[in-house]
Design a protein around this motif. Structure first.
Motif, mmCIF file in Angstrom:
data_model
loop_
_atom_site.group_PDB
_atom_site.id
_atom_site.type_symbol
_atom_site.label_atom_id
_atom_site.label_comp_id
_atom_site.label_asym_id
_atom_site.label_seq_id
_atom_site.Cartn_x
_atom_site.Cartn_y
_atom_site.Cartn_z
ATOM 1 N N ALA A 1 0.838 -1.198 0.000
ATOM 2 C CA ALA A 1 0.000 0.000 0.000
ATOM 3 C C ALA A 1 0.875 1.251 0.000
ATOM 4 O O ALA A 1 0.582 2.235 -0.693
ATOM 5 C CB ALA A 1 -0.916 -0.001 1.229
ATOM 6 N N GLY A 2 1.968 1.228 0.770
ATOM 7 C CA GLY A 2 2.888 2.360 0.787
ATOM 8 C C GLY A 2 3.528 2.597 -0.559
ATOM 9 O O GLY A 2 3.693 3.738 -0.998
ATOM 10 N N PHE A 3 3.866 1.513 -1.241
ATOM 11 C CA PHE A 3 4.469 1.620 -2.574
ATOM 12 C C PHE A 3 3.484 2.197 -3.582
ATOM 13 O O PHE A 3 3.844 3.011 -4.431
ATOM 14 C CB PHE A 3 4.949 0.248 -3.041
ATOM 15 N N LEU A 4 2.236 1.779 -3.474
ATOM 16 C CA LEU A 4 1.214 2.248 -4.408
ATOM 17 C C LEU A 4 0.892 3.731 -4.207
ATOM 18 O O LEU A 4 0.369 4.378 -5.105
ATOM 19 C CB LEU A 4 -0.057 1.412 -4.266
ATOM 20 N N CYS A 5 1.185 4.243 -3.021
ATOM 21 C CA CYS A 5 0.976 5.673 -2.755
ATOM 22 C C CYS A 5 2.167 6.463 -3.286
ATOM 23 O O CYS A 5 2.883 7.152 -2.541
ATOM 24 C CB CYS A 5 0.785 5.917 -1.268
ATOM 25 N N MET A 6 2.404 6.332 -4.578
ATOM 26 C CA MET A 6 3.487 7.047 -5.265
ATOM 27 C C MET A 6 4.848 6.785 -4.612
ATOM 28 O O MET A 6 5.740 7.639 -4.606
ATOM 29 C CB MET A 6 3.194 8.547 -5.283
ATOM 30 N N ILE A 7 5.005 5.577 -4.009
ATOM 31 C CA ILE A 7 6.261 5.134 -3.381
ATOM 32 C C ILE A 7 6.558 5.912 -2.092
ATOM 33 O O ILE A 7 7.150 5.379 -1.158
ATOM 34 C CB ILE A 7 7.460 5.233 -4.349
ATOM 35 N N ILE A 8 6.110 7.173 -2.037
ATOM 36 C CA ILE A 8 6.385 8.011 -0.868
ATOM 37 C C ILE A 8 5.841 7.368 0.407
ATOM 38 O O ILE A 8 6.407 7.537 1.493
ATOM 39 C CB ILE A 8 5.774 9.417 -1.055
#
Length: 218
Positions: free
Chosen positions: A175-182
């Motif tokens: 999920a963290g990666f899907l949030c523009m990696i940020i």
């Protein structure tokens, strides 16, 4: 940390609530969010430097730097749990245990890879089983093999629950990666905080009355 007490915990078996652990990790992260994110940015910058400019030496980073760097989250989590003053330099305290961390990380990785080669499932079992080996090095003061075995035996008491915990952490980081990696700057620190919190809750009864290392669960 008393090895005999750890053995008794292993013999009695362990259980935990995954949601509670993740909730506590989130609260711990929020209380020092800027510190955790800042250190994760630093780690990301180091990793990017090796990827962009020192690709041929990236394995050296993984072997010799990563274990001590990421262990900084465990050590700061310990200080947060004990409500001890935290300075940004505390994230680098993992280098105090550098040799044992490197040795334990390297040997556990080799054993996991061998397990994966041997029909995959043994590797998956060990990947979950060695979840706490670095923590036993830092907070227990054990050598690499003892740390690996204590971690494996502790996890073995309720392996499926630990596997589900690992899947929850994996989903968190996806999920963290899907949030523009940020989002990884939040989820990766949370992952290490969650592992520490679980370790502390499971092993708190094994702490010596007068610990030699002042960092260990004062």
């Amino acid at each position: 940390m008393n090895q005999a007490k750890i053995q008794r915990i292993i013999e009695s078996g362990v259980d935990f609530n995954i949601g509670d652990i993740l909730g506590k990790a989130w609260e711990m992260f929020k209380s020092r969010a800027l510190f955790h994110i800042g250190f994760m940015v630093l780690i990301g910058a180091i990793q990017a430097s090796f990827t962009l400019y020192l690709l041929d030496y990236s394995s050296l980073y993984s072997i010799f730097l990563a274990p001590a760097l990421f262990s900084g989250f465990y050590l700061v989590a310990n200080r947060q749990s004990q409500k001890v003053y935290i300075d940004f330099q505390n994230y680098f305290d993992g280098f105090k245990y550098w040799l044992n961390l490197v040795t334990t990380n390297l040997f556990s990785a080799i054993v996991i890879v061998l397990g994966i080669i041997c029909f995959v499932l043994p590797g998956v079992y060990l990947l979950v089983g060695y979840m706490f080996c670095l923590l036993f090095v830092i907070f227990g003061g054990f050598d690499f093999w003892t740390s690996m075995e204590l971690s494996r035996k502790l996890v073995h008491t309720n392996w499926l629950k630990f596997f589900l915990f690992g899947l929850a952490l994996l989903a968190l980081n996806i999920a963290g990666f899907l949030c523009m990696i940020i989002g990884l700057f939040v989820t990766v620190p949370m992952t290490y905080l969650a592992v520490y919190i679980l370790f502390e809750e499971l092993t708190i009864d094994a702490i010596d009355e007068e610990p030699k290392d002042p960092v260990i669960y004062v």
